[in-house]
Structures are given as C-alpha cells and as structure tokens.
Write a protein that holds these residues in place. Structure first.
Motif, PDB file in Angstrom:
ATOM      1  N   MET A   1       0.842  -1.193   0.000  1.00 28.29           N
ATOM      2  CA  MET A   1       0.000   0.000   0.000  1.00 28.29           C
ATOM      3  C   MET A   1       0.875   1.239   0.000  1.00 28.29           C
ATOM      4  SD  MET A   1      -3.174  -0.511   2.538  1.00 28.29           S
ATOM      5  CE  MET A   1      -4.641  -1.073   1.762  1.00 28.29           C
ATOM      6  N   SER A   2       0.376   2.268  -0.644  1.00 26.86           N
ATOM      7  CA  SER A   2       1.128   3.505  -0.697  1.00 26.86           C
ATOM      8  C   SER A   2       0.218   4.646  -0.290  1.00 26.86           C
ATOM      9  CB  SER A   2       1.689   3.727  -2.102  1.00 26.86           C
ATOM     10  OG  SER A   2       2.475   4.889  -2.103  1.00 26.86           O
ATOM     11  N   GLY A   3       0.285   5.004   0.979  1.00 23.05           N
ATOM     12  CA  GLY A   3      -0.544   6.072   1.491  1.00 23.05           C
ATOM     13  C   GLY A   3       0.291   7.261   1.911  1.00 23.05           C
ATOM     14  N   LYS A   4      -0.328   8.138   2.674  1.00 20.25           N
ATOM     15  CA  LYS A   4       0.312   9.367   3.126  1.00 20.25           C
ATOM     16  C   LYS A   4       1.568   9.080   3.967  1.00 20.25           C
ATOM     17  CE  LYS A   4      -1.373  11.626   6.577  1.00 20.25           C
ATOM     18  NZ  LYS A   4      -2.151  12.340   7.567  1.00 20.25           N
ATOM     19  N   ILE A   5       1.473   8.136   4.884  1.00 22.57           N
ATOM     20  CA  ILE A   5       2.624   7.836   5.741  1.00 22.57           C
ATOM     21  C   ILE A   5       3.730   7.158   4.932  1.00 22.57           C
ATOM     22  CG2 ILE A   5       3.426   6.597   7.796  1.00 22.57           C
ATOM     23  CD1 ILE A   5       1.651   9.081   8.367  1.00 22.57           C
ATOM     24  N   GLU A   6       3.365   6.290   4.008  1.00 23.82           N
ATOM     25  CA  GLU A   6       4.375   5.669   3.139  1.00 23.82           C
ATOM     26  C   GLU A   6       5.111   6.734   2.337  1.00 23.82           C
ATOM     27  OE1 GLU A   6       5.549   2.580   2.875  1.00 23.82           O
ATOM     28  OE2 GLU A   6       4.159   1.711   4.319  1.00 23.82           O
ATOM     29  N   GLN A   7       4.375   7.725   1.841  1.00 23.33           N
ATOM     30  CA  GLN A   7       5.002   8.833   1.103  1.00 23.33           C
ATOM     31  C   GLN A   7       5.957   9.598   2.012  1.00 23.33           C
ATOM     32  OE1 GLN A   7       1.376  10.786  -0.517  1.00 23.33           O
ATOM     33  NE2 GLN A   7       2.543  10.844  -2.436  1.00 23.33           N
ATOM     34  N   ARG A   8       5.531   9.820   3.245  1.00 22.40           N
ATOM     35  CA  ARG A   8       6.372  10.532   4.209  1.00 22.40           C
ATOM     36  C   ARG A   8       7.656   9.760   4.465  1.00 22.40           C
ATOM     37  NH1 ARG A   8       8.347  14.928   5.792  1.00 22.40           N
ATOM     38  NH2 ARG A   8       8.729  15.120   7.995  1.00 22.40           N
ATOM     39  N   LEU A   9       7.552   8.449   4.644  1.00 23.77           N
ATOM     40  CA  LEU A   9       8.745   7.619   4.840  1.00 23.77           C
ATOM     41  C   LEU A   9       9.692   7.758   3.654  1.00 23.77           C
ATOM     42  CD1 LEU A   9       7.106   4.410   6.330  1.00 23.77           C
ATOM     43  CD2 LEU A   9       8.661   5.966   7.534  1.00 23.77           C
ATOM     44  N   ALA A  10       9.138   7.726   2.446  1.00 25.74           N
ATOM     45  CA  ALA A  10       9.957   7.859   1.240  1.00 25.74           C
ATOM     46  C   ALA A  10      10.640   9.223   1.195  1.00 25.74           C
ATOM     47  CB  ALA A  10       9.097   7.645  -0.004  1.00 25.74           C
ATOM     48  N   GLU A  11       9.896  10.285   1.530  1.00 22.49           N
ATOM     49  CA  GLU A  11      10.478  11.634   1.555  1.00 22.49           C
ATOM     50  C   GLU A  11      11.623  11.732   2.548  1.00 22.49           C
ATOM     51  OE1 GLU A  11       7.237  14.232   2.547  1.00 22.49           O
ATOM     52  OE2 GLU A  11       6.171  13.826   0.666  1.00 22.49           O
ATOM     53  N   LEU A  12      11.487  11.035   3.676  1.00 25.06           N
ATOM     54  CA  LEU A  12      12.518  11.055   4.711  1.00 25.06           C
ATOM     55  C   LEU A  12      13.670  10.100   4.409  1.00 25.06           C
ATOM     56  CD1 LEU A  12      10.164  11.107   7.829  1.00 25.06           C
ATOM     57  CD2 LEU A  12      11.648  12.992   7.055  1.00 25.06           C
ATOM     58  N   GLY A  13      13.516   9.300   3.352  1.00 26.90           N
ATOM     59  CA  GLY A  13      14.542   8.320   3.014  1.00 26.90           C
ATOM     60  C   GLY A  13      14.604   7.162   3.995  1.00 26.90           C
ATOM     61  N   ILE A  14      13.474   6.865   4.616  1.00 27.62           N
ATOM     62  CA  ILE A  14      13.424   5.808   5.623  1.00 27.62           C
ATOM     63  C   ILE A  14      12.886   4.529   4.994  1.00 27.62           C
ATOM     64  CG2 ILE A  14      12.297   5.024   7.746  1.00 27.62           C
ATOM     65  CD1 ILE A  14      12.258   7.950   8.651  1.00 27.62           C
TER      66      ILE A  14
END
Length: 155
Positions: free
Chosen positions: A1-14
């Motif tokens: 799944m790719s939601g808001k928190i997944e996007q945030r993790l990607a932005e943070l490089g986590i």
C-alpha cells in the motif's frame, strides 16, 4: 500500500526493516478495540543485533539515541504488519515505554529515548506526539542497550 505515511517515509529516506517474529510465548502486537499494543522492540536489523552494551560504559548518548531510533523503526514495521500494510490507520501514538541499559551513574535516559520519540513525530507528525517513560535498567536481553514498547490508537 502507498498512502500518506508511506510517502512521508519515502520523503525522509526511511526504509523500514522487516517486522521480526516473537521468540517466545507472546505476540509482537495485539489489537484490542481501537488500540494497538506493541511488545518491546529491540536493536535488531536484518537479523543482526546492534548497539550491544551499556550507556555510560561502552556506548555514548548518541549511540543510545541511534539505538532508540532503530527500536522505533522496528515498532513502525510491526505496526505496518499488524495493520495489513496501512500505516494511515494510525490515529495517534499514545505512549512509548523505553528501557535503557546503563551504568548506575548514567542519567540521560530521556535523551536516549528522544531517538524513538523524534522518529514518531518525523513520521506521523502531530499524531506522533505521545506520552513516554524512560527507565534505566541494569541489563537488557541479549546485552542490548535499548528496548522500546508502545501503544497506538488506530482507525
């Protein structure tokens, strides 16, 4: 799944580690009502123990903060697994409980636990703000330096 928190993790490089399995007669997570309880998460990454030792002896406060952050990453991985991949179901991080393996003179447990606390706010924003305990202990399982458990409110 790719939601808001997944996007945030990607932005943070986590990149989240794999959620580990229980090694005893307990479960890593338990959902009751709208609450998700997490068993203590330790400093393990890809099956390898990290941050072995005691704060104030062979580990610095910075090492402890990194260890607590790793525990936090493992917590988020467990939450993701428990919620079938949907981290957007997290409404609020309610409480973190942290245990720090340190010398009797070591008193910076709150600074160490900031590693996990800061991560929750980075990832979940205001929903990551939580209550917390930071406790010093004489030893932890497998010689690890930090263990963190938690309670999350979920949708």
């Amino acid at each position: 799944m790719s939601g808001k928190i997944e996007q945030r993790l990607a932005e943070l490089g986590i990149e989240l580690p794999e959620a580990t399995r229980a090694v005893g007669n307990y479960v890593p997570t338990l959902i009751t009502g709208n609450y998700l309880y997490l068993s203590g998460q330790i400093t393990i990454l890809n099956g390898e123990l990290k941050y072995i030792g005691r704060l104030g002896e062979n580990l610095s406060v910075e090492d402890g903060m990194a260890a607590a952050r790793l525990c936090g990453l493992n917590m988020i991985a467990q939450v993701k697994a428990a919620l079938d991949g949907d981290l957007d179901r997290v409404k609020q991080v309610i409480k973190l409980g942290g245990f720090v393996n340190g010398t009797p003179e070591f008193t910076d447990q709150p600074k160490v636990l900031n590693g996990a606390s800061d991560l929750m706010v980075e990832v979940f924003g205001d929903a990551g703000k939580h209550t917390r305990s930071a406790v010093g202990v004489a030893s932890l399982p497998l010689g690890i330096s930090v263990e963190v458990d938690g309670i999350f409110e979920i949708a």
